[in-house]
Design an enzyme around this catalytic site. Sequence first.
Site, short mmCIF file in Angstrom:
data_model
loop_
_atom_site.label_atom_id
_atom_site.label_comp_id
_atom_site.label_asym_id
_atom_site.label_seq_id
_atom_site.Cartn_x
_atom_site.Cartn_y
_atom_site.Cartn_z
N ASP A 42 36.88 34.66 44.63
CA ASP A 42 38.11 34.26 43.96
C ASP A 42 39.12 33.85 45.04
O ASP A 42 39.01 34.30 46.18
CB ASP A 42 38.61 35.45 43.13
CG ASP A 42 40.00 35.21 42.60
OD1 ASP A 42 40.19 34.18 41.93
OD2 ASP A 42 40.89 36.04 42.87
N ASP A 44 43.10 33.35 44.75
CA ASP A 44 44.42 33.98 44.83
C ASP A 44 44.32 35.49 44.65
O ASP A 44 43.83 35.97 43.63
CB ASP A 44 45.35 33.38 43.77
CG ASP A 44 45.50 31.87 43.97
OD1 ASP A 44 45.58 31.44 45.13
OD2 ASP A 44 45.51 31.15 42.95
N TYR A 53 51.03 29.68 41.18
CA TYR A 53 51.08 28.22 41.03
C TYR A 53 51.48 27.52 42.32
O TYR A 53 52.31 26.62 42.34
CB TYR A 53 52.02 27.83 39.88
CG TYR A 53 51.68 28.54 38.60
CD1 TYR A 53 50.42 28.35 38.01
CD2 TYR A 53 52.55 29.43 38.00
CE1 TYR A 53 50.08 29.01 36.85
CE2 TYR A 53 52.21 30.11 36.84
CZ TYR A 53 50.97 29.89 36.27
OH TYR A 53 50.64 30.55 35.13
#
Length: 558
Positions: A42, A44, A53
């Site tokens: 993964d 973040d 974002y």
Amino acid sequence: MRQDQEDPYQRRSAQVYAAADRAGSGSVASPRPVLYDAVLLDRDGTLIEDVPYNGDPEKVRPVPGARAALDRLRAAGLRLAVVTNQSGLARGYFTGEQMRAVHARVEELLGRFDAWLVCPHDDADGCDCRKPAPGLVYAAARELGTTPSRCVLVGDIGRDVGAAMAAGAAGVLVPTPVTRPEEVAAAGWVATDLPAAVAEILRRQQAVQPSTPPSEPVRTALVVRSDSAGDVLVTGPAIRAVAAGAERVVLLCGPRGRAAANLLPGVDEIIEHPLPWIDPAPGPVDPEAMRSLSARLGAVGADQAVVFTSFHQSALPLALLLRMAGIDRIAAISDDYPGSLLDVRHRVPVGVPEPERALSLAAAAGHRLPEGDEPVLRLRRDAVPPRPADVGDPGYVVLHPGSAASSRACPPEVATRIVGALADAGHRVLVTGGPDERAVTARVAAAGGTDLGGRTDLAGLAAIVADASAVVVGNTGPAHLAAAAGVPVVSLFAPTVPFGQWGPYRVPTVRLGDAAAPCRDTRAASCPVRGHPCLSGVDPGDVLDALRTLAVSGGGGR
Ligand SMILES: [Zn+2]
């Protein structure tokens, strides 16, 4: 004659160490690792600090130790991919170009990845790639030239682990302050940080590969797995590894595991005998029965014994019996000091899946699965009968509400509601159970399924499970039959034992139930908590969602 001579998965020992021999001459690459080809990460919160974002490369900050940890994986020959949800694309918070700049910066700091898989969608899009859907894991495995079950995914939230499991990959949760406690409770494998996750991936990978073949050739190996059907089934890969390194394999099992033993590839002969000290409701030890067992084991003429046990069982009483039977090479897992009872004393940390735990003991005894034999559960094809014609075409859902341990059974009222919901959604449901579970299966099936209670023995159940599109079941033998057939599992898993050890192995799975319920880790055979709360709260709607995640549709398709 070997019972499984026709089975192409059985390779003889001659091939097993061919690669190792060649490695000695310095020419050929080492054999393919037993467990994993690739690590999926993964982005973040796992590789880099989570900046919501983020479209700005300047804000990329790797987590501590990330570069060194990733380089360890690369050096071990593992391929690396990033699998990341980026709904900011769908929401217009950053552009594809900005995202590519961020990814370029990530590679600048952390080194190259072999693949980048991005879900650009939002939850509302209903795509099949946004984690916890398994789409990115399937895509990553494809792009890396492997299969999901040969991948392990590292992530920081439940969505990551869910996506891994739904694809049949392993999932490691590395919690951060945003990880919810229930996500930590539900994960079968948790590491404190990325370097720790990497260290454990490499340790498990190494643990199932022997550094040296057995010191002397093994003609007859005696393998032991007492206990019930599920225990015997999860030991299957390890027994196949021993079979690859021995000319003949004799399996000692107990009466409750006999039906499962009959299904295992690699076994030439079975000795059935209870070991009273293993049983949850132990009978007395009869000296005469022990003397006769010792004589029988001596007559096997084994030149090696490998004693497989669960983490709470001791191999030592049997090791003494084996010594008295004249067996002079004995391997087992033992935290207790074994003195002169064991030649190979192996130790395994808590939390390792039972099939790998057993494979690591086989490796310590000098055996590994041959090239081409995946470390999945597997049954002998000739031991599974044809499926009864009257259960209909393949593509049904099997619901198995019972369990030998009532603490791990689905409460009948919950199972009844699940059957009703499945039937309403267009699924054909077969309700299975043993002869002593007929009252329950009849009651549950009345909600819209077909009652097969008492209709099948274990082999017959294996045949029915093999043609299911999914199996809904607790932590009990049929879950492992499903894994052996590669049939997806909706696991109603009571947390009395660790999910990481006993969850369905290397098969697409969705876990339901309260993983933090008070029965957690009690190993209780009957539920110690009023109302069986770990499973009584399972919502039939969650089972339908799980089937959708596993791409199992109503109306018979998969
Ligand atoms: Zn998507």
